[in-house]
Design a protein around this motif. Structure first.
Motif, PDB file in Angstrom:
ATOM      1  N   PHE A   1      10.055 -62.554 -98.578  1.00 35.69           N
ATOM      2  CA  PHE A   1      11.244 -63.068 -99.249  1.00 35.69           C
ATOM      3  C   PHE A   1      10.832 -63.885-100.465  1.00 35.69           C
ATOM      4  O   PHE A   1      10.166 -64.912-100.342  1.00 35.69           O
ATOM      5  N   ALA A   2      11.246 -63.411-101.634  1.00 32.55           N
ATOM      6  CA  ALA A   2      10.931 -64.125-102.877  1.00 32.55           C
ATOM      7  C   ALA A   2      12.026 -65.143-103.139  1.00 32.55           C
ATOM      8  O   ALA A   2      13.041 -64.836-103.761  1.00 32.55           O
TER       9      ALA A   2
ATOM     10  N   TRP B   1       9.867 -69.583-109.378  1.00 31.64           N
ATOM     11  CA  TRP B   1       9.582 -70.630-110.360  1.00 31.64           C
ATOM     12  C   TRP B   1       8.080 -70.889-110.467  1.00 31.64           C
ATOM     13  O   TRP B   1       7.547 -71.081-111.564  1.00 31.64           O
ATOM     14  N   ALA B   2       7.405 -70.895-109.338  1.00 27.78           N
ATOM     15  CA  ALA B   2       5.956 -71.127-109.354  1.00 27.78           C
ATOM     16  C   ALA B   2       5.235 -70.020-110.109  1.00 27.78           C
ATOM     17  O   ALA B   2       4.230 -70.272-110.796  1.00 27.78           O
ATOM     18  N   THR B   3       5.758 -68.810-110.023  1.00 31.78           N
ATOM     19  CA  THR B   3       5.153 -67.693-110.750  1.00 31.78           C
ATOM     20  C   THR B   3       5.312 -67.869-112.254  1.00 31.78           C
ATOM     21  O   THR B   3       4.370 -67.602-113.025  1.00 31.78           O
ATOM     22  N   HIS B   4       6.487 -68.313-112.695  1.00 32.30           N
ATOM     23  CA  HIS B   4       6.667 -68.573-114.131  1.00 32.30           C
ATOM     24  C   HIS B   4       5.652 -69.606-114.613  1.00 32.30           C
ATOM     25  O   HIS B   4       5.064 -69.455-115.692  1.00 32.30           O
TER      26      HIS B   4
ATOM     27  N   TRP C   1       7.082 -72.113 -97.444  1.00 29.08           N
ATOM     28  CA  TRP C   1       7.768 -70.844 -97.659  1.00 29.08           C
ATOM     29  C   TRP C   1       9.186 -70.964 -97.125  1.00 29.08           C
ATOM     30  O   TRP C   1       9.406 -71.280 -95.955  1.00 29.08           O
ATOM     31  N   SER C   2      10.147 -70.720 -97.989  1.00 31.86           N
ATOM     32  CA  SER C   2      11.537 -70.787 -97.561  1.00 31.86           C
ATOM     33  C   SER C   2      11.990 -69.438 -97.015  1.00 31.86           C
ATOM     34  O   SER C   2      11.649 -68.388 -97.563  1.00 31.86           O
ATOM     35  N   ARG C   3      12.772 -69.484 -95.957  1.00 33.59           N
ATOM     36  CA  ARG C   3      13.313 -68.272 -95.342  1.00 33.59           C
ATOM     37  C   ARG C   3      14.721 -68.018 -95.874  1.00 33.59           C
ATOM     38  O   ARG C   3      15.410 -68.952 -96.294  1.00 33.59           O
ATOM     39  N   PRO C   4      15.177 -66.774 -95.862  1.00 38.67           N
ATOM     40  CA  PRO C   4      16.511 -66.471 -96.406  1.00 38.67           C
ATOM     41  C   PRO C   4      17.620 -67.313 -95.788  1.00 38.67           C
ATOM     42  O   PRO C   4      18.547 -67.723 -96.478  1.00 38.67           O
ATOM     43  N   GLU C   5      17.507 -67.595 -94.491  1.00 38.87           N
ATOM     44  CA  GLU C   5      18.585 -68.314 -93.795  1.00 38.87           C
ATOM     45  C   GLU C   5      18.476 -69.827 -93.909  1.00 38.87           C
ATOM     46  O   GLU C   5      19.385 -70.556 -93.480  1.00 38.87           O
ATOM     47  N   ASP C   6      17.386 -70.351 -94.469  1.00 41.67           N
ATOM     48  CA  ASP C   6      17.233 -71.799 -94.613  1.00 41.67           C
ATOM     49  C   ASP C   6      18.305 -72.368 -95.533  1.00 41.67           C
ATOM     50  O   ASP C   6      18.778 -71.709 -96.457  1.00 41.67           O
ATOM     51  N   ARG C   7      18.652 -73.631 -95.305  1.00 37.89           N
ATOM     52  CA  ARG C   7      19.672 -74.290 -96.125  1.00 37.89           C
ATOM     53  C   ARG C   7      19.087 -74.686 -97.485  1.00 37.89           C
ATOM     54  O   ARG C   7      18.088 -75.397 -97.544  1.00 37.89           O
TER      55      ARG C   7
END
Length: 510
Positions: A6-7, A13-16, A157-163
């Motif tokens: 999951f991007a 932002w870190a990639t930029h 790493w943030s998950r899709p369902e995280d707030r």
């Protein structure tokens, strides 16, 4: 699915920052941040919070004025995996205290201009108050805290369902509802609006409204997703906004209808080069037809209009759209679906007026701590699919364009006739002495309700003459019982008039 699949916005932002560290990420006043500085700044915020125990899904609040520091703090909170809770600095102290208590935030970042409000709120001793830009007894020195934190990636790493955040609605009574949005929903918000608005890596977006407001994110999340640049106004001023567009060759800007009106009225409107604008987005409330025409003629032909609600649905009308009915507010933004339902909860046919309901990838997780409201906002189709109720009335024409009729709760029922304030406002707004107008329903002993117009004028028109002018152009069932001049209207963060506060002056005490 692995976490790495999951991007999230934070990883993008870190990639930029990694591959284009010297490009400009944000500008505010005479200061700017490169993408490398944005990355290091948000990393420091994230690492400081993790050291304080504010990790995944933990609510962290901000009460701050627009600034680069607020931008870094907002997204540093998100980078820590915590849940960002941006709160208005325009609240009364008891409202602020209630909102922070409801959110469950035990850490709040505060700028010096909001210090007095927070101190007056009498917050619980359990809430850690972090001072940004000042120092005082009883406060954590935020500048020292962040300066001592590591600038390395926090490795969350943030998950899709995280707030991602809790955004509080602009309610006028009681405690506003906390709208919980996930990383998945916010990522959808960023890419879908970037695509619809035609943004690119070279886009420069102007944020004219408060950073705590959900609507401001139209000019923040999409350009940052793409590695573009955000120009932040500390406070809106029409002449300054026009100058910034010319100075920074702004490609995209967001203005609520009220801002459009005052910008058109400002002498500087015709004095600046606005040719860089590829998109001027208006949202918050519908544009009157006369305002729309003036924006296109005097500011830019690249006018986008968005209708939506923070819970998660939107339509957009684009410059290339040529609807036969000029009041159209567009078709659903990519990733959303829409229905119109009647008072019997049965789906309406084409052209029939009913409540607008929507669903899609960008919808909220739910209301914070309010499962009762989660169910109340739902409408389900014959297959059991869940849609969110908007509380707005509209219809879809034969070209598939949505038309807003009015707020369901603002409709005036007078002598058995449904009167839609927006219809009356469109007529009154055509008068050259009317800068802005809102129509409300007030009690009437015979008809139950009757329409009353409140006008912010240009110059000093005679309200009796203006009332007669309007009633000559309205249907008999629409005619105004009165018209009053005002210097301003109570509004929410996106300029939407708070009609309930206006109606309160005519309500009888219980």
């Amino acid at each position: 699915m692995t976490e790495a699949a999951f991007a999230s916005l934070t990883t993008i932002w870190a990639t930029h920052a990694r591959f284009a560290p010297d490009r400009t990420a944000a500008i505010c006043g005479d200061r700017q941040l490169s993408w490398g500085e944005f990355d290091r700044g948000t990393n420091r915020v994230a690492n400081a919070l993790l050291a304080l125990g504010a990790g995944r899904n933990v609510p962290v609040a901000l009460v701050m004025g627009n600034s680069l520091e607020m931008l870094l703090l907002m997204f540093g909170i998100v980078k820590a995996g915590a849940c960002m809770v941006p709160v208005s600095g325009m609240l009364a102290p008891p409202q602020l205290a209630g909102m922070l208590a409801d959110s469950g935030a035990e850490t709040v970042f505060v700028s010096e201009d909001c210090r007095g409000l927070v101190e007056a709120a009498g917050l619980s001793d359990k809430i850690r108050r972090i001072a940004i830009g000042f120092s005082a007894d009883g406060w954590v020195d935020g500048d020292t805290l962040l300066a001592g934190a590591s600038a390395d990636d926090p490795g969350v790493w943030s998950r899709p369902e995280d707030r991602f955040n809790i955004i509080y609605s602009s309610g006028t009574t009681g405690l506003p509802k906390g709208i919980v949005q996930s990383h998945s929903a916010r990522t959808h918000f960023a890419w879908s609006n970037a695509l619809e608005l035609g943004m690119s890596r070279d886009s420069v977006a102007l944020a004219t409204t408060a950073l705590y407001s959900n609507g401001t994110m139209f000019m923040v999340l999409p350009p940052l997703l793409l590695g573009g640049t955000v120009v932040i106004m500390k406070q809106f001023n029409a002449a300054n906004a026009l100058a910034l567009i010319e100075q920074h060759r702004v490609t995209h800007a967001f203005m609520v209808p009220t801002q459009c009106i005052v910008t058109l009225d400002d002498p500087a409107c015709d004095a600046h080069d606005l040719s860089s604008l590829k998109g001027l987005l208006s949202a918050g409330s519908p544009l009157r037809a006369d305002t729309r025409d003036a924006v296109v003629a005097r500011m830019t032909p690249n006018l986008f209009e968005l209708y939506g609600f923070s819970e998660g649905f939107a339509t957009m009308r684009k410059p290339q759209d040529r609807p036969r009915r000029l009041g159209a507010v567009g078709r659903p933004v990519i990733g959303f679906d829409m229905r119109i339902v009647g008072s019997d909860d049965v789906e309406c046919g084409p052209g029939e007026i009913g409540e607008i309901v929507g669903r899609g990838t960008g919808t909220m997780i739910g209301y914070h701590n309010r499962p009762d409201l989660d169910e109340a906002i739902m409408w389900r189709d014959a297959a059991g699919g869940a849609f969110l109720r908007s509380g707005d009335l509209g219809f879809v024409d034969d070209e598939g364009f949505l038309h807003i009729v009015d707020r369901k709760k603002d409709m005036i029922l007078s002598g058995g006739f449904n009167i839609y304030p927006a219809d009356l406002e469109a007529v009154i707004g055509e008068h050259p002495d009317v800068q802005d107008v809102t129509v409300i329903g007030v009690p009437h002993p015979k008809w139950g309700e009757t329409p009353m117009a409140l006008v912010i004028p240009r110059g000093t028109p005679d309200p009796v003459v203006l009332l007669a002018w309007a009633n000559e152009r309205l249907a008999r069932t629409q005619r105004l019982a009165g018209l009053e001049l005002r210097t301003e209207f109570p509004r929410n963060a996106l300029g939407k008039v708070l009609k309930r506060e206006l109606r309160a002056a005519w309500e009888q005490p219980a």
